[in-house]
Design a protein around this motif. Structure first.
Motif, mmCIF file in Angstrom:
data_model
loop_
_atom_site.group_PDB
_atom_site.id
_atom_site.type_symbol
_atom_site.label_atom_id
_atom_site.label_comp_id
_atom_site.label_asym_id
_atom_site.label_seq_id
_atom_site.Cartn_x
_atom_site.Cartn_y
_atom_site.Cartn_z
ATOM 1 N N THR A 1 16.328 -4.503 0.846
ATOM 2 C CA THR A 1 15.084 -4.417 0.084
ATOM 3 C C THR A 1 14.406 -5.780 0.013
ATOM 4 N N THR A 2 13.108 -5.784 0.291
ATOM 5 C CA THR A 2 12.309 -7.010 0.206
ATOM 6 C C THR A 2 11.193 -6.802 -0.808
ATOM 7 N N MET A 3 11.092 -7.697 -1.767
ATOM 8 C CA MET A 3 10.019 -7.642 -2.764
ATOM 9 C C MET A 3 9.025 -8.764 -2.490
ATOM 10 N N SER B 1 8.333 0.032 5.176
ATOM 11 C CA SER B 1 9.103 0.950 4.322
ATOM 12 C C SER B 1 10.216 0.249 3.557
ATOM 13 N N LYS B 2 10.476 -1.015 3.897
ATOM 14 C CA LYS B 2 11.510 -1.792 3.203
ATOM 15 C C LYS B 2 10.904 -2.826 2.257
ATOM 16 N N ILE B 3 9.588 -2.774 2.078
ATOM 17 C CA ILE B 3 8.888 -3.768 1.260
ATOM 18 C C ILE B 3 8.299 -3.104 0.025
ATOM 19 N N VAL B 4 8.427 -3.773 -1.097
ATOM 20 C CA VAL B 4 7.777 -3.351 -2.345
ATOM 21 C C VAL B 4 6.894 -4.488 -2.820
ATOM 22 N N ALA C 1 6.415 0.455 0.769
ATOM 23 C CA ALA C 1 7.093 1.625 0.211
ATOM 24 C C ALA C 1 6.608 1.947 -1.195
ATOM 25 N N GLY C 2 6.163 0.947 -1.922
ATOM 26 C CA GLY C 2 5.703 1.168 -3.289
ATOM 27 C C GLY C 2 5.168 -0.116 -3.871
ATOM 28 N N LYS D 1 14.741 -0.232 -5.271
ATOM 29 C CA LYS D 1 15.852 0.218 -4.419
ATOM 30 C C LYS D 1 15.651 1.669 -3.979
ATOM 31 N N HIS D 2 15.129 2.490 -4.881
ATOM 32 C CA HIS D 2 14.954 3.913 -4.579
ATOM 33 C C HIS D 2 13.974 4.115 -3.422
ATOM 34 N N VAL D 3 12.820 3.457 -3.471
ATOM 35 C CA VAL D 3 11.784 3.718 -2.460
ATOM 36 C C VAL D 3 12.047 3.007 -1.143
#
Length: 737
Positions: free
Chosen positions: A167-169, A242-245, A272-273, A492-494
């Motif tokens: 996951t990348t924020m 899809s791995k970025i929020v 992703a969100g 983590k979910h998205v």
């Protein structure tokens, strides 16, 4: 006097003592009255830190913009348990982002709304300062694949060791669009990285007023493109969207939203969100809570103001007043960029008696030109009154005329509560909360979007009882702890679930402690058919369902009243601004004189550079006196990826505060000198030699250097200090840890 150091210590110490006294007095009264109602400020630690943060921000308004920016952009080392790798988003990524924004705006809006396509691409640094952040315990250095043919720095190896984190924020910090940095928010971002067991990427975007809208939007968009389309020499591999929020607080939350708007409109890959924490999405302050929640929030009562300086405000002395009654002046023949949304349309408001329209001549609500006035005109509380008109810029981020633009204003105790609640419901129910007709009237892109995008967004809204603006600052509270937990579980979910799973289960199944009024079925329903989850969280982190929409005052406001400057809001700002004008009257006069001195220095710098060989592309050599010049010097170079410089803006109309087109501030001179002698844009043909006397003068200037580029604006470049004793920013870090 700087914001940090002794003054900050004294100011906050007084706040601690005063809060301790008032807290004890209030608690005693509650015990005496047997008042069992619980409030967030019942906790002495929250009460103290709330008033300390409020005191810090209020102190900032009593100092200059540059002083506040330097304080909040001072580099602070990261804690030893954290892996922090500084990088720079290159000019190549900045150019990619610029191309997208140019496409989004189109030629007409670039000219009439933005003021051109060049000025906002001008910057002092060779890219954007950014950081990768992760917990050291989450890294696997042994998994790093080393290319034997390439030499890696320690920072690059650190970035590569984060590759296995799923996951990348992308975190965009807040600060009213004009202060704050990756340094003020680092401990919050560290906590997010630990909670999501992933990596965070945060960017030190350029700040207003020196780099106004759309400069910050340009930079955060470049950061996202850098993640998903890195240049060949980047240490990280392309990250799937899809791995970025996206995540951001206050102004950062709004920048996330505007970035999503641009990406969606242009068909670019979406993350992703997104997590929007207290997003500031209405710079016109058209919702009621801006007036009702002042006492329970950290935002100053009259908004963000500052002691006059050469950078801000543009008009420290305003002849004729900052607010006037509208007059039926003839329309302007030209479309000025500093009046961008008017489209040069003239609206006669006054009646023949000069007292405004009579009650029987007030237009129907369908008359949007009357009921939805474009800034700088104001919607009056009594429609029969002669409307007021602003003659000063009220927000650092954008000109008053730009405040209602959708990329400027996109969208429980805090003053921004109402606009956030409305935004969340509008995203989930776009047809129920339609776009204001005046917004559609003012732009082709807005008109197209109103019909093109009507699919609801799945939204999880949480409103926290008794919490102020950006509750995540107060990391030690139960409310903030639950907020961090919710955000991490969402991220983590998205990013770690399949698309099929997310279609059926868009919301994570949080481990919640239901409040006394929360039915269990409302807590557990996370089905794909649900468009929105609406929750309130009490001061203990317990969740309950939000009241029906009909009982929420913010949702009863007509769309026609949103995104408009109203009389009550204007008068509140004016009261504070007039107080500042009286307090700093003498200083304002000195600022005007100082600007003239800087302007004379800038003219001399350009003249000397021309005489010593400065040539732009397309100019002939007979324009100079045949000195020895260099196209690439040992201490300077013409950069192909640097498209424009301050000398290329003759045909543009940037906002008045933009230093790219100014010559009357120290920071504008530093930007000008760097673009002439050190990192010239591709539009320059030569780099002239520096006069020996200028080298000597630079050696004695702490903001300059004889053979290196001068320090750039503190709204862009981090301040490096050798101070070992405690200063304001270290105090701030200790507060938010």
């Amino acid at each position: 006097m700087p914001v940090f150091s002794d003054r900050a210590v004294i100011y906050t110490s007084l706040a601690v003592i005063k809060t301790l006294y008032t807290h004890g007095k209030r608690k005693s009264k509650k015990l005496k009255d047997r008042d069992g109602q619980q409030e967030a400020t019942d906790d002495i630690f929250f009460d103290e830190w709330f008033h300390i943060v409020k005191a810090f921000i209020l102190l900032g308004t009593k100092n200059t913009v540059e002083s506040l920016q330097a304080f909040t952009n001072t580099h602070v080392p990261a804690p030893p348990w954290t892996a922090v790798a500084p990088v720079r988003v290159p000019l190549h990524s900045c150019n990619q982002a610029a191309d997208l924004l140019i496409q989004w705006f189109g030629p007409e809006d670039l000219k009439c709304v933005v003021g051109g396509e060049k000025w906002w691409q001008v910057r002092g640094l060779d890219g954007i300062d950014a950081e990768w952040i992760a917990e050291k315990s989450h890294l696997r250095p042994e998994s790093v694949h080393i290319d034997v043919g390439r030499k890696y720095s320690e920072e690059e190896k650190l970035v590569m060791s984060m590759e296995q984190l799923e996951t990348t924020m992308l975190y965009i910090h807040g600060g009213g669009y004009y202060w704050g940095s990756i340094n003020t928010h680092r401990y919050q971002i560290i906590k997010y990285a630990r909670k999501i067991r992933g990596r965070a990427f945060t960017v030190n975007y350029r700040k207003a007023p020196q780099y106004p809208w759309p400069c910050p939007l340009h930079d955060v968009l470049a950061a996202y493109l850098y993640l998903i389309q890195p240049p060949p020499d980047a240490a990280h591999k392309p990250i799937p969207p899809s791995k970025i929020v996206f995540a951001g607080d206050s102004a950062g939350g709004a920048l996330c939203l505007t970035m999503l708007t641009v990406l969606r409109d242009l068909g670019q890959p979406l993350p992703a969100g997104a997590v929007l924490i207290s997003p500031w999405v209405d710079l016109t302050h058209s919702f009621p809570s801006i007036h009702t929640n002042t006492a329970t929030d950290i935002i100053p009562p009259h908004g963000f103001m500052n002691k006059p300086s050469v950078s801000w405000p543009m008009d420290p002395v305003k002849e004729g007043g900052r607010v006037v009654r509208t007059r039926s002046d003839p329309p302007s023949k030209l479309c000025h960029a500093d009046a961008p949304l008017t489209r040069c349309l003239w609206m006669p408001i006054l009646g023949t008696n000069g007292r405004g329209p009579s009650l029987d001549s007030i237009p129907d609500l369908d008359d949007i030109d009357f009921w939805q006035p474009r800034p700088p005109k104001v919607l009056m509380k009594n429609p029969g009154d002669v409307p007021l008109k602003l003659r000063s810029q009220i927000q650092h981020y954008a000109t008053t005329e730009q405040l209602s633009h959708p990329l400027v204003s996109p969208g429980d105790g805090e003053v921004l509560r109402d606009e956030i609640i409305y935004l969340a419901h509008k995203a989930a129910n776009p047809t129920e909360y339609p776009v204001r007709e005046g917004v559609i009237r003012d732009g082709a892109r807005q008109k197209e979007n109103a019909h093109k995008f009507s699919t609801p967004t799945k939204v999880h809204l949480q409103v926290y009882d008794g919490m102020c603006h950006v509750l995540t600052v107060f990391t030690f509270t139960s409310s903030a702890d639950y907020a961090y937990h919710s955000i991490a579980e969402f991220a983590k979910h998205v990013t770690q679930r399949s698309e099929e799973h997310l279609d059926q289960n868009p919301f994570p199944d949080l481990q919640q402690t239901p409040g006394p009024d929360a039915p269990l079925h409302a807590m557990n329903d996370r089905s794909g058919n649900m468009l929105m989850i609406r929750e309130r969280v009490d001061i203990h982190g317990r969740v309950r369902s939000m009241e029906p929409k009909e009982d929420i005052s913010a949702l009863q406001i007509r769309p026609s009243e949103i995104g408009i400057i109203k009389e009550e809001t204007l008068l509140k700002w004016l009261e504070g601004q007039e107080e500042w004008d009286r307090r700093f009257k003498y200083r304002a006069t000195k600022v005007m004189k100082k600007r003239k001195k800087y302007e004379a220095k800038a003219n001399s710098m350009i003249k000397n550079a021309r005489q010593r060989g400065l040539l732009l592309v397309g100019e002939s050599d007979d324009l100079v006196e045949r000195p020895t010049v260099r196209s690439n010097a040992a201490h300077g170079a013409i950069q192909d990826d640097r498209r424009w410089g301050p000398l290329d803006l003759g045909d543009e109309r940037p906002p008045p505060t933009a230093i790219a087109a100014r010559q009357d501030t120290r920071e504008a001179l530093a930007l000008l000198k760097k673009s002439i002698y050190h990192t010239a844009p591709a539009t320059h043909k030569t780099i002239p030699r520096v006069k020996k006397m200028d080298v000597v003068v630079a050696a004695f200037d702490h903001n300059d250097a004889p053979f290196r580029p001068p320090k750039q604006s503190v709204s862009e470049q981090q301040v490096r200090t050798g101070m070992r004793h405690i200063h304001g920013l270290r105090m701030w870090q200790s507060i938010v840890r």
